[in-house]
Design a protein around this motif. Structure first.
Motif, PDB file in Angstrom:
ATOM      1  N   MET A   1       0.841  -1.181   0.000  1.00 33.01           N
ATOM      2  CA  MET A   1       0.000   0.000   0.000  1.00 33.01           C
ATOM      3  C   MET A   1       0.891   1.250   0.000  1.00 33.01           C
ATOM      4  SD  MET A   1      -2.604   1.322   2.924  1.00 33.01           S
ATOM      5  CE  MET A   1      -4.228   1.181   2.244  1.00 33.01           C
ATOM      6  N   ILE A   2       0.592   2.160  -0.876  1.00 34.53           N
ATOM      7  CA  ILE A   2       1.355   3.390  -0.992  1.00 34.53           C
ATOM      8  C   ILE A   2       1.029   4.311   0.183  1.00 34.53           C
ATOM      9  CG2 ILE A   2       1.687   5.497  -2.373  1.00 34.53           C
ATOM     10  CD1 ILE A   2       2.994   2.978  -3.536  1.00 34.53           C
ATOM     11  N   GLN A   3       2.089   4.816   0.819  1.00 32.88           N
ATOM     12  CA  GLN A   3       1.941   5.774   1.908  1.00 32.88           C
ATOM     13  C   GLN A   3       2.475   7.145   1.528  1.00 32.88           C
ATOM     14  OE1 GLN A   3       4.176   3.562   4.872  1.00 32.88           O
ATOM     15  NE2 GLN A   3       2.270   3.062   5.929  1.00 32.88           N
ATOM     16  N   ALA A   4       3.472   7.173   0.658  1.00 38.55           N
ATOM     17  CA  ALA A   4       4.119   8.435   0.300  1.00 38.55           C
ATOM     18  C   ALA A   4       4.211   8.580  -1.216  1.00 38.55           C
ATOM     19  CB  ALA A   4       5.519   8.491   0.902  1.00 38.55           C
ATOM     20  N   ILE A   5       3.969   9.789  -1.685  1.00 36.35           N
ATOM     21  CA  ILE A   5       4.138  10.100  -3.102  1.00 36.35           C
ATOM     22  C   ILE A   5       5.174  11.212  -3.208  1.00 36.35           C
ATOM     23  CG2 ILE A   5       3.050  10.922  -5.220  1.00 36.35           C
ATOM     24  CD1 ILE A   5       0.453   9.647  -4.288  1.00 36.35           C
ATOM     25  N   VAL A   6       6.167  10.947  -4.049  1.00 38.55           N
ATOM     26  CA  VAL A   6       7.266  11.883  -4.262  1.00 38.55           C
ATOM     27  C   VAL A   6       7.121  12.438  -5.676  1.00 38.55           C
ATOM     28  CG1 VAL A   6       9.760  12.167  -4.253  1.00 38.55           C
ATOM     29  CG2 VAL A   6       8.697  10.451  -2.738  1.00 38.55           C
ATOM     30  N   PHE A   7       6.964  13.747  -5.767  1.00 37.74           N
ATOM     31  CA  PHE A   7       6.713  14.409  -7.046  1.00 37.74           C
ATOM     32  C   PHE A   7       7.941  15.142  -7.559  1.00 37.74           C
ATOM     33  CE2 PHE A   7       2.548  14.430  -4.979  1.00 37.74           C
ATOM     34  CZ  PHE A   7       1.672  14.125  -6.000  1.00 37.74           C
ATOM     35  N   ASP A   8       8.249  14.948  -8.829  1.00 38.52           N
ATOM     36  CA  ASP A   8       9.069  15.927  -9.523  1.00 38.52           C
ATOM     37  C   ASP A   8       8.160  17.149  -9.655  1.00 38.52           C
ATOM     38  OD1 ASP A   8      11.113  17.088 -11.146  1.00 38.52           O
ATOM     39  OD2 ASP A   8       9.947  16.548 -12.911  1.00 38.52           O
ATOM     40  N   VAL A   9       8.723  18.328  -9.796  1.00 39.98           N
ATOM     41  CA  VAL A   9       7.885  19.531  -9.852  1.00 39.98           C
ATOM     42  C   VAL A   9       7.651  19.998 -11.284  1.00 39.98           C
ATOM     43  CG1 VAL A   9       7.683  21.950  -9.139  1.00 39.98           C
ATOM     44  CG2 VAL A   9       8.522  20.232  -7.528  1.00 39.98           C
ATOM     45  N   GLN A 114       1.286  14.706 -19.703  1.00 39.46           N
ATOM     46  CA  GLN A 114       0.048  15.474 -19.679  1.00 39.46           C
ATOM     47  C   GLN A 114      -0.813  15.046 -20.859  1.00 39.46           C
ATOM     48  OE1 GLN A 114       0.248  19.700 -18.831  1.00 39.46           O
ATOM     49  NE2 GLN A 114       2.392  19.406 -18.298  1.00 39.46           N
ATOM     50  N   ASP A 115      -1.852  14.333 -20.555  1.00 39.41           N
ATOM     51  CA  ASP A 115      -2.803  13.915 -21.580  1.00 39.41           C
ATOM     52  C   ASP A 115      -4.194  13.966 -20.978  1.00 39.41           C
ATOM     53  OD1 ASP A 115      -2.901  11.600 -19.957  1.00 39.41           O
ATOM     54  OD2 ASP A 115      -1.482  10.544 -21.224  1.00 39.41           O
ATOM     55  N   SER A 116      -5.128  13.308 -21.580  1.00 45.76           N
ATOM     56  CA  SER A 116      -6.511  13.397 -21.115  1.00 45.76           C
ATOM     57  C   SER A 116      -6.798  12.529 -19.889  1.00 45.76           C
ATOM     58  CB  SER A 116      -7.464  13.024 -22.251  1.00 45.76           C
ATOM     59  OG  SER A 116      -7.217  11.702 -22.671  1.00 45.76           O
ATOM     60  N   VAL A 117      -5.863  11.675 -19.506  1.00 48.26           N
ATOM     61  CA  VAL A 117      -6.072  10.815 -18.346  1.00 48.26           C
ATOM     62  C   VAL A 117      -5.638  11.571 -17.092  1.00 48.26           C
ATOM     63  CG1 VAL A 117      -5.477   8.612 -17.282  1.00 48.26           C
ATOM     64  CG2 VAL A 117      -5.653   8.770 -19.765  1.00 48.26           C
ATOM     65  N   SER A 118      -6.496  11.593 -16.074  1.00 45.64           N
ATOM     66  CA  SER A 118      -6.186  12.339 -14.856  1.00 45.64           C
ATOM     67  C   SER A 118      -5.065  11.659 -14.074  1.00 45.64           C
ATOM     68  CB  SER A 118      -7.433  12.449 -13.969  1.00 45.64           C
ATOM     69  OG  SER A 118      -7.700  11.208 -13.341  1.00 45.64           O
ATOM     70  N   LEU A 119      -4.398  12.446 -13.245  1.00 44.41           N
ATOM     71  CA  LEU A 119      -3.332  11.911 -12.400  1.00 44.41           C
ATOM     72  C   LEU A 119      -3.884  10.814 -11.499  1.00 44.41           C
ATOM     73  CD1 LEU A 119      -0.410  11.973 -11.433  1.00 44.41           C
ATOM     74  CD2 LEU A 119      -1.043  13.825  -9.876  1.00 44.41           C
ATOM     75  N   GLN A 120      -5.072  11.018 -10.969  1.00 45.86           N
ATOM     76  CA  GLN A 120      -5.697  10.000 -10.108  1.00 45.86           C
ATOM     77  C   GLN A 120      -5.882   8.690 -10.875  1.00 45.86           C
ATOM     78  OE1 GLN A 120      -7.012  10.368  -6.582  1.00 45.86           O
ATOM     79  NE2 GLN A 120      -6.555   8.230  -6.977  1.00 45.86           N
ATOM     80  N   GLU A 121      -6.365   8.757 -12.095  1.00 48.90           N
ATOM     81  CA  GLU A 121      -6.551   7.549 -12.907  1.00 48.90           C
ATOM     82  C   GLU A 121      -5.214   6.866 -13.196  1.00 48.90           C
ATOM     83  OE1 GLU A 121      -9.905   7.839 -16.055  1.00 48.90           O
ATOM     84  OE2 GLU A 121      -9.184   9.898 -15.731  1.00 48.90           O
ATOM     85  N   LYS A 122      -4.184   7.656 -13.483  1.00 51.33           N
ATOM     86  CA  LYS A 122      -2.865   7.085 -13.755  1.00 51.33           C
ATOM     87  C   LYS A 122      -2.330   6.351 -12.530  1.00 51.33           C
ATOM     88  CE  LYS A 122      -1.660  10.529 -17.165  1.00 51.33           C
ATOM     89  NZ  LYS A 122      -0.823  11.619 -17.569  1.00 51.33           N
ATOM     90  N   ILE A 123      -2.499   6.951 -11.369  1.00 55.60           N
ATOM     91  CA  ILE A 123      -2.038   6.315 -10.128  1.00 55.60           C
ATOM     92  C   ILE A 123      -2.845   5.058  -9.856  1.00 55.60           C
ATOM     93  CG2 ILE A 123      -1.941   6.594  -7.617  1.00 55.60           C
ATOM     94  CD1 ILE A 123      -1.109   9.533  -8.172  1.00 55.60           C
ATOM     95  N   ASN A 124      -4.153   5.134 -10.016  1.00 54.35           N
ATOM     96  CA  ASN A 124      -4.995   3.955  -9.804  1.00 54.35           C
ATOM     97  C   ASN A 124      -4.598   2.811 -10.734  1.00 54.35           C
ATOM     98  OD1 ASN A 124      -6.377   5.414  -7.894  1.00 54.35           O
ATOM     99  ND2 ASN A 124      -8.205   5.711  -9.146  1.00 54.35           N
ATOM    100  N   THR A 125      -4.336   3.132 -11.997  1.00 53.30           N
ATOM    101  CA  THR A 125      -3.921   2.116 -12.964  1.00 53.30           C
ATOM    102  C   THR A 125      -2.575   1.521 -12.566  1.00 53.30           C
ATOM    103  OG1 THR A 125      -5.147   3.177 -14.742  1.00 53.30           O
ATOM    104  CG2 THR A 125      -3.383   1.685 -15.389  1.00 53.30           C
ATOM    105  N   LYS A 126      -1.632   2.381 -12.218  1.00 54.00           N
ATOM    106  CA  LYS A 126      -0.299   1.941 -11.837  1.00 54.00           C
ATOM    107  C   LYS A 126      -0.347   1.000 -10.634  1.00 54.00           C
ATOM    108  CE  LYS A 126       4.180   1.859 -11.487  1.00 54.00           C
ATOM    109  NZ  LYS A 126       5.026   1.202 -12.465  1.00 54.00           N
ATOM    110  N   LEU A 127      -1.196   1.311  -9.685  1.00 53.95           N
ATOM    111  CA  LEU A 127      -1.262   0.546  -8.429  1.00 53.95           C
ATOM    112  C   LEU A 127      -2.358  -0.505  -8.431  1.00 53.95           C
ATOM    113  CD1 LEU A 127      -0.694   3.525  -5.989  1.00 53.95           C
ATOM    114  CD2 LEU A 127       1.007   1.964  -6.956  1.00 53.95           C
ATOM    115  N   ASN A 128      -3.018  -0.666  -9.578  1.00 55.19           N
ATOM    116  CA  ASN A 128      -4.111  -1.638  -9.712  1.00 55.19           C
ATOM    117  C   ASN A 128      -5.198  -1.425  -8.658  1.00 55.19           C
ATOM    118  OD1 ASN A 128      -2.895  -3.055 -11.892  1.00 55.19           O
ATOM    119  ND2 ASN A 128      -1.528  -4.008 -10.398  1.00 55.19           N
ATOM    120  N   ILE A 129      -5.591  -0.179  -8.491  1.00 56.17           N
ATOM    121  CA  ILE A 129      -6.645   0.141  -7.517  1.00 56.17           C
ATOM    122  C   ILE A 129      -7.991   0.169  -8.227  1.00 56.17           C
ATOM    123  CG2 ILE A 129      -7.490   1.910  -5.932  1.00 56.17           C
ATOM    124  CD1 ILE A 129      -4.595   2.752  -5.498  1.00 56.17           C
TER     125      ILE A 129
END
Length: 129
Positions: A1-9, A114-129
């Motif tokens: 389970m992901i607890q921390a997200i580290v962002f490039d700016v 940056q495309d039409s897929v939201s950051l939330q959707e990308k994270i969900n897909t990546k983490l199989n949520i």
């Protein structure tokens, strides 16, 4: 389970010095669910001023920049200081070479575009949520 997200700016939170609205919305909506950090090549003073001006600094546990260490060393620092395991950290960057630096740490990585897929959707897909 992901607890921390580290962002490039640059390219993930900002685009040409303007906030990426989708990224801002994700940060604002999820700052209680995850611990947020930066891992950027911006100077720390510029980063602190920019995040203060944009009023988003309050959502981040710590702002790490190139003056601290390189991308991999910043991730190692976060793991150690915040007592996290590798598999609980997600590193998001828009440059594949930066993600390659941390690949053998078992940190989750996400190449941001940056495309039409939201950051939330990308994270969900990546983490199989």
């Amino acid at each position: 389970m992901i607890q921390a997200i580290v962002f490039d700016v640059d390219g993930v939170i900002l685009n040409k010095w303007k906030i990426i609205q989708d990224s801002y919305n994700f940060i604002k909506q999820n700052h209680k669910k995850y611990i947020f950090f930066t891992n950027t090549t911006f100077s720390k003073s510029k980063l602190q001023k920019l995040f203060s001006d944009l009023d988003i600094w309050k959502y981040f546990m710590e702002l790490l920049a190139y003056e601290d260490w390189n991308k991999r060393q910043n991730i190692e620092y976060i793991k150690e200081v915040y007592n996290l395991s590798w598999d609980t950290i997600l590193f998001i960057d828009d440059i594949n070479d930066n993600l390659e630096q941390v690949k053998n740490t078992k940190v989750h990585t996400l190449l941001f575009t940056q495309d039409s897929v939201s950051l939330q959707e990308k994270i969900n897909t990546k983490l199989n949520i």
